[in-house]
Design a protein around this motif. Sequence first.
Motif, short mmCIF file in Angstrom:
data_model
loop_
_atom_site.label_atom_id
_atom_site.label_comp_id
_atom_site.label_asym_id
_atom_site.label_seq_id
_atom_site.Cartn_x
_atom_site.Cartn_y
_atom_site.Cartn_z
N VAL A 75 0.82 -1.22 0.00
CA VAL A 75 0.00 0.00 0.00
C VAL A 75 0.85 1.26 0.00
O VAL A 75 0.32 2.35 -0.25
N GLY A 76 2.15 1.15 0.24
CA GLY A 76 2.94 2.37 0.36
C GLY A 76 4.16 2.46 -0.53
O GLY A 76 4.76 3.51 -0.63
N GLY A 77 4.54 1.41 -1.22
CA GLY A 77 5.73 1.45 -2.06
C GLY A 77 5.43 2.06 -3.41
O GLY A 77 5.07 3.22 -3.54
N SER A 78 5.57 1.28 -4.45
CA SER A 78 5.31 1.76 -5.80
C SER A 78 3.87 2.22 -5.97
O SER A 78 3.58 3.21 -6.65
N SER A 79 2.93 1.50 -5.34
CA SER A 79 1.52 1.87 -5.45
C SER A 79 1.28 3.27 -4.88
O SER A 79 0.55 4.07 -5.46
N GLY A 80 1.92 3.56 -3.76
CA GLY A 80 1.78 4.89 -3.17
C GLY A 80 2.33 5.97 -4.08
O GLY A 80 1.76 7.07 -4.19
N GLN A 81 3.43 5.69 -4.75
CA GLN A 81 4.02 6.67 -5.67
C GLN A 81 3.10 6.95 -6.86
O GLN A 81 2.95 8.09 -7.30
N ILE A 82 2.47 5.90 -7.38
CA ILE A 82 1.56 6.09 -8.52
C ILE A 82 0.35 6.92 -8.10
O ILE A 82 -0.05 7.86 -8.81
N ILE A 130 -12.22 10.22 -16.54
CA ILE A 130 -11.33 9.75 -17.62
C ILE A 130 -10.03 9.19 -17.05
O ILE A 130 -9.62 8.07 -17.39
N LEU A 131 -9.40 9.97 -16.18
CA LEU A 131 -8.11 9.53 -15.65
C LEU A 131 -8.25 8.32 -14.74
O LEU A 131 -7.37 7.46 -14.68
N GLY A 132 -9.38 8.23 -14.02
CA GLY A 132 -9.61 7.06 -13.19
C GLY A 132 -9.68 5.79 -14.01
O GLY A 132 -9.10 4.76 -13.65
N ALA A 133 -10.41 5.87 -15.14
CA ALA A 133 -10.52 4.70 -16.02
C ALA A 133 -9.17 4.32 -16.60
O ALA A 133 -8.81 3.13 -16.66
N VAL A 134 -8.40 5.32 -17.03
CA VAL A 134 -7.07 5.05 -17.57
C VAL A 134 -6.17 4.44 -16.50
O VAL A 134 -5.41 3.49 -16.75
N GLY A 135 -6.27 4.96 -15.28
CA GLY A 135 -5.45 4.46 -14.18
C GLY A 135 -5.71 3.00 -13.87
O GLY A 135 -4.79 2.24 -13.58
N VAL A 136 -6.99 2.60 -13.93
CA VAL A 136 -7.32 1.19 -13.69
C VAL A 136 -6.67 0.30 -14.75
O VAL A 136 -6.14 -0.78 -14.45
N LEU A 137 -6.67 0.77 -15.99
CA LEU A 137 -6.15 -0.04 -17.10
C LEU A 137 -4.63 -0.17 -17.08
O LEU A 137 -4.08 -1.23 -17.42
N ILE A 138 -3.93 0.90 -16.72
CA ILE A 138 -2.47 0.88 -16.86
C ILE A 138 -1.74 0.66 -15.54
O ILE A 138 -0.52 0.73 -15.50
N SER A 139 -2.47 0.37 -14.48
CA SER A 139 -1.82 0.25 -13.17
C SER A 139 -0.76 -0.85 -13.14
O SER A 139 0.35 -0.65 -12.64
N ARG A 140 -1.08 -2.02 -13.69
CA ARG A 140 -0.11 -3.12 -13.64
C ARG A 140 1.13 -2.84 -14.48
O ARG A 140 2.26 -3.04 -14.00
N PRO A 141 0.99 -2.37 -15.74
CA PRO A 141 2.20 -2.01 -16.50
C PRO A 141 3.04 -0.94 -15.80
O PRO A 141 4.27 -0.98 -15.84
N PHE A 142 2.38 0.01 -15.16
CA PHE A 142 3.10 1.06 -14.45
C PHE A 142 3.90 0.48 -13.29
O PHE A 142 5.05 0.88 -13.05
N THR A 157 -1.16 -3.90 -7.23
CA THR A 157 -2.08 -3.71 -8.35
C THR A 157 -3.51 -3.52 -7.86
O THR A 157 -4.24 -2.62 -8.31
N LEU A 158 -3.91 -4.34 -6.92
CA LEU A 158 -5.26 -4.25 -6.37
C LEU A 158 -5.49 -2.90 -5.71
O LEU A 158 -6.52 -2.25 -5.93
N TYR A 159 -4.52 -2.45 -4.92
CA TYR A 159 -4.65 -1.18 -4.20
C TYR A 159 -4.78 -0.01 -5.16
O TYR A 159 -5.65 0.85 -5.02
N VAL A 160 -3.93 0.03 -6.17
CA VAL A 160 -3.95 1.13 -7.13
C VAL A 160 -5.26 1.14 -7.91
O VAL A 160 -5.89 2.19 -8.11
N ARG A 161 -5.71 -0.02 -8.37
CA ARG A 161 -6.93 -0.07 -9.18
C ARG A 161 -8.15 0.40 -8.42
O ARG A 161 -9.00 1.12 -8.96
N ILE A 162 -8.26 0.03 -7.17
CA ILE A 162 -9.43 0.46 -6.39
C ILE A 162 -9.39 1.96 -6.15
O ILE A 162 -10.41 2.66 -6.30
N LEU A 163 -8.23 2.51 -5.81
CA LEU A 163 -8.14 3.95 -5.59
C LEU A 163 -8.37 4.74 -6.88
O LEU A 163 -8.96 5.82 -6.87
N MET A 164 -7.90 4.21 -8.00
CA MET A 164 -8.14 4.88 -9.28
C MET A 164 -9.62 4.86 -9.65
O MET A 164 -10.14 5.81 -10.23
N ALA A 165 -10.31 3.76 -9.31
CA ALA A 165 -11.74 3.69 -9.59
C ALA A 165 -12.51 4.76 -8.84
O ALA A 165 -13.56 5.24 -9.31
#
Length: 471
Positions: A75-82, A130-142, A157-165
């Motif tokens: 919840v705080g490493g790469s996911s937090g940075q994104i 718009i950005l939330g939808a994009v964030g859900v899609l590209i979270s894993r590649p990021f 991946t799970l943490y980022v996708r939920i917050l982006m949604a």
Amino acid sequence: MRTKENLPEDRYQNNARTGSASLGNANPITTGVIWKQILIFFFPILVGAFFQQLYNAVDAAVVGQFAGEMALASVGGSSGQIVNLIFSFFMGLSTGATVIIAQYFGAKEYDKANTALHTAYAASVLGGLILGAVGVLISRPFLRLLSTPKELMPGSTLYVRILMAGLVFTLIFNIGSGILRAIGDSKRPLYILMMCCGLNIVLDLFFVVGLKLGVLGAALATVLCQALSSGVITYLLVKKTEFLTLRFSNLRIDPKTLGRILHIGLPTALAGSMFGISNMTVQTSVNALGVNTVAAWTAYSKIDALFWMVNQAFSMSTTTFIGQNYGARLPKRIRKATREVLAMEIGTSLCLSAFFLTCAPILLRLFASNPEVIQIGIRISRRMAPFYACFAVNEILGATLRAENYIVFSTITNLLTICVFRIFWVKFLFPGASILRITECYPISWALTSIVVLIYYMVMQPRILRRLQEA
């Protein structure tokens, strides 16, 4: 020619229910004792920033204590940075709306302030979706791009996708809070944050401790509370803010107003994004040092957030105060306010440095129990904490210039002396370095940017105020 919306004068007087500044001839931001007005405005923003940071801090503390170091790093490493990268971009855009509305407010151009309100709100909804939808899609590649350790990939991946949604909720609340602060109302956003943060703690304990949902539970708790906060701030703008009334039927983007907002907000947003990109680049170097180092970096970042809360509160106070006085054409108050708030932030930064250096072992135990993680965190604090005051100069002078519509130079300076410098440090000067060598790039970059912005301010500020006085 300044215009004023043709409404009864008593709608612009001080309203005890809203806690807003007076909209009549006795606006304290443009007439009151400067240091008192700054502090009156500052403390609700500071407490509000504390509760806003507490969202993620509670996630980290509950997850770290009840789900282990692996979940904490997720919840705080790469996911937090994104997440910080995305949020920083739109926070920068919202700064443009705050500055423009504050200037219109100080100039008593209330009809234009209402146009800016509807433009900013509409842009935040559209951008969030718009950005939330994009964030859900590209979270894993990021996350792969950031060299996230394989064992952290599922949780991150799970943490980022939920917050982006749920990103649109965060953006609506932030833009709504910025609008209220622009007109002198810093109390109601605070009350909303306090309410939602208390609920977030309850939901974290329910989802993570009670239902054993780990990272999923922490993310759900945060998004649900953000949804509530966005609903309440929207209600206030629709029903409880007499002088700025949000009407959904009037939601549209005015190109001219959006252009003014973007003139201030876009450079700030790009700078914030570049900060995020540079921090993500640093994060890739930290990720290579193992889970314990990532957990320590995450834990210290939660402590370090206290300084950035204070820094943000002083910056927001400066932006609103200078913006309104700029609109009211009061150069002497602008000059004096900048000096006073700069002295206050430097003094506060020095106190926080001493506090962090003394209490780091205790504070780190709030987020981690592993002795190795705590020791790494202590070493990080000794490299970063003594130098917070260096950044205060850049932040306050930059906020003053931003409120006066001078944003490009300080933005470019931040990009070069902070963002590019940090990337160059970790990728070319010291690739594969230790965590202590990595952290050294932060205080050096703070000092560099403050020196450059100070020189620019000393050259340009007299000219800016002279033009303001002559206009």
